[in-house]
Design an enzyme around this catalytic site. Structure first.
Site, PDB file in Angstrom:
ATOM      1  N   TRP A 162      -6.107  -5.352 -13.830  1.00 51.51           N
ATOM      2  CA  TRP A 162      -7.326  -6.153 -13.646  1.00 51.51           C
ATOM      3  C   TRP A 162      -8.262  -6.041 -14.840  1.00 51.51           C
ATOM      4  CZ3 TRP A 162      -6.846  -9.946 -10.547  1.00 51.51           C
ATOM      5  CH2 TRP A 162      -6.019  -9.835  -9.422  1.00 51.51           C
TER       6      TRP A 162
ATOM      7  N   ASP B 113     -16.398  -4.268 -11.777  1.00 48.85           N
ATOM      8  CA  ASP B 113     -15.700  -5.162 -10.848  1.00 48.85           C
ATOM      9  C   ASP B 113     -15.381  -4.370  -9.580  1.00 48.85           C
ATOM     10  OD1 ASP B 113     -13.923  -6.619  -9.361  1.00 48.85           O
ATOM     11  OD2 ASP B 113     -12.425  -6.851 -10.948  1.00 48.85           O
TER      12      ASP B 113
ATOM     13  N   LYS C 140     -11.394  -8.214   0.143  1.00 49.90           N
ATOM     14  CA  LYS C 140     -10.844  -6.906   0.482  1.00 49.90           C
ATOM     15  C   LYS C 140     -11.715  -6.162   1.494  1.00 49.90           C
ATOM     16  CE  LYS C 140      -8.214  -6.795  -3.741  1.00 49.90           C
ATOM     17  NZ  LYS C 140      -7.150  -7.599  -3.124  1.00 49.90           N
TER      18      LYS C 140
END
Lengths: 349, 349
Positions: free
Chosen positions: B90, B161, B185
């Site tokens: 990511w 993030d 999530k």
């Protein structure tokens, strides 16, 4: 507005989708059940819209507003020229966004003189052959103004923002280079934007285009560059089932025309209500009307709401009233509005 | 995964929200009921996260992936330098997206040598004072690698993030310039991204930033530059109610640590399973593990799925197994996995 049967189906299976024991909101977008759902959704859409094989269907986020910027990023180089028709608020926003991406915007027609109550005549403008595309807004939801023809562009790609009219009637997609539509009017929930783009227009994005908004990257990843709005795609699938059961765009077009005609007829038959839009440009989707005495606007809206007729206040930029007659609105709803209007007028007598 | 009580509440009121006779999916985002819902959602989030007053909460579309590009557009001029820590997939994507926006990326640490099974030590890098920001990924979901400290950046804004860890434990927001998190999530459904940004970082977007992604335009419009993903915001509101009832981030942090510890202990106690991640960098949210014989991976995953333990296959880029232990996963689910693992190992004996 969504068809009640769509909502009821979503409700029934919200905690257990396809006997998975999970909600569709929870399942992985990479898992086979959801991938299959997304494929089915696309196949239904292609069938219902009679989409030629050389067009790709993409699901994006950011609504139609994102496409105001994303279309130029994909279809122009900085400084290149693209043409726009300015017919109201939404086309105006599309123009402003394109300029911000350094598009050399040519406004071929601007309906400001009519206070945006008309569309340009088909033969009143011509598209230069070196333009990247011609962009127009087939239906302006705020002004209640709609094109009754498809612009001729020769070899220049035609781009249309169909947020408010997609699947509301048949459409010859082969006339377009690109069509986009925020889903929240005729397709389902907010948060999903549909892009239909001809193959030859894919693959020319500017170097600074994020993958997430690069049509080539999206096409390659089956619209799953990142996690897509899964629940919205699922709901679109249910809406498409409903559209199919209703008889598809042909039957919906018949109904939508009948709904709009009934309401415009009622307005025209009255001295109390008026619609400012040129007859040939009257929208099937958004019927705007004014009251003889604007001071009654607030009373009208609140009494209508009390009678179950909500969302009738015109956009704050134009005032007056606006009835939105999207696919899911039945004729009975339109008739209820007409009855209320007649009764309200009588009570002012 | 969402708490069942959240799904059940959404199910109950899916066709009739707040006695409106309409679904929350259908109501206007400009109407008072939805505006109030969005305000409440923000207020709950501020309370739960103990957010200082000089931070704004923004709701966006496009997921965290969009922010990989939007953060640079808002926080840098073209050619300006920003720092990144590379700890896996990511953060790697965030770096690639920033470069595409002509950010002069300085990678202060790259964990490639450990095959991204570690995070850089807190004192192993320092942030140049002229950098626009330091970006890091507190938890790498694919590698199962997590920072156990907040990076020190002096006066340089820290950007994180938090897609996979937001609300999973207490967090000192005052240490950050900007935090973003895709909702799917720990917060709710896909299609919604949360951005929390300090006031002084708002208002510096590049000229070509679309309104929809300009923090100043978003802040001014209460995140409603265009139609927001209404259903997702509503669902976030329900999730926040649930978080509050559970005891907030403090209690969730306690549970999440206990869940992860139980699973890592089981892995460490076995010669059959192994976790490759440096102990201090083990993720609470995503526990990756390998089997002694990789040929058994597929059997393990399919038998686990048959036992109701789904989504255990590791990301296709790394293989192996991965158990995601987000907020909504109860300890009983973790215990069921441990029991299955023990049983599976015994059966291989």
């Amino acid at each position: 507005m969504l068809p009640l049967e769509v909502l009821e189906r979503a409700q029934t299976e919200l905690t257990d989708w396809q006997s998975s024991g999970m909600s569709v909101i929870e399942v992985s977008h990479r898992g086979q059940p959801f991938v299959e759902c997304a494929h089915q959704t696309e196949a239904k859409l292609r069938r219902l819209m009679e989409l030629p094989d050389d067009y790709r269907v993409l699901f994006l986020q950011g609504g139609a507003t994102a496409q105001f910027s994303v279309v130029p990023l994909n279809l122009t180089a900085p400084g290149q020229s693209a043409c726009y028709l300015k017919t109201g608020s939404w086309s105006g926003k599309a123009i402003a966004a394109a300029r911000r991406q350094q598009v050399e915007v040519q406004i071929l027609a601007d309906q400001a003189e009519s206070s945006y109550t008309s569309v340009p005549a088909a033969d009143s403008y011509s598209v230069p052959s070196d333009a990247a595309y011609l962009h127009y807004t087939p239906n302006e939801t705020i002004g209640g103004v709609e094109f009754d023809y498809l612009p001729q562009t020769g070899s220049v790609p035609l781009v249309g923002d169909f947020s408010s009219t997609i699947l509301s009637r048949p459409l010859d997609l082969s006339r377009f280079g690109l069509v986009y539509a925020g889903a929240q009017k005729n397709l389902g929930p907010s948060g999903l934007c549909l892009v239909i783009v001809r193959d030859d227009l894919i693959g020319h994005a500017r170097a600074n285009t994020p993958d997430l908004f690069d049509y080539a990257a999206l096409a390659k990843a089956d619209s799953m560059v990142n996690t897509p709005p899964t629940f919205s795609i699922y709901l679109l699938d249910l809406v498409l089932n409903w559209v199919e059961r209703q008889g598809g765009p042909v039957e919906l077009g018949r109904r939508n025309q009948a709904k709009a005609t009934a309401l415009y007829d009622a307005i025209d038959a009255s001295d109390f209500y008026a619609n400012p839009v040129a007859r040939s440009a009257r929208s099937w989707m958004n019927v705007v009307f004014t009251l003889a005495d604007p001071e009654l606007d607030a009373v009208f809206a609140s009494q209508a709401a009390a009678a179950g007729l909500t969302n009738l206040k015109g956009h704050r930029s134009v005032g007056g009233m606006r009835a939105s007659l999207y696919n899911a609105m039945p004729m009975s709803g339109v008739q209820a509005l007409i009855d209320f209007m007649t009764d309200f007028e009588r009570r002012q007598g």
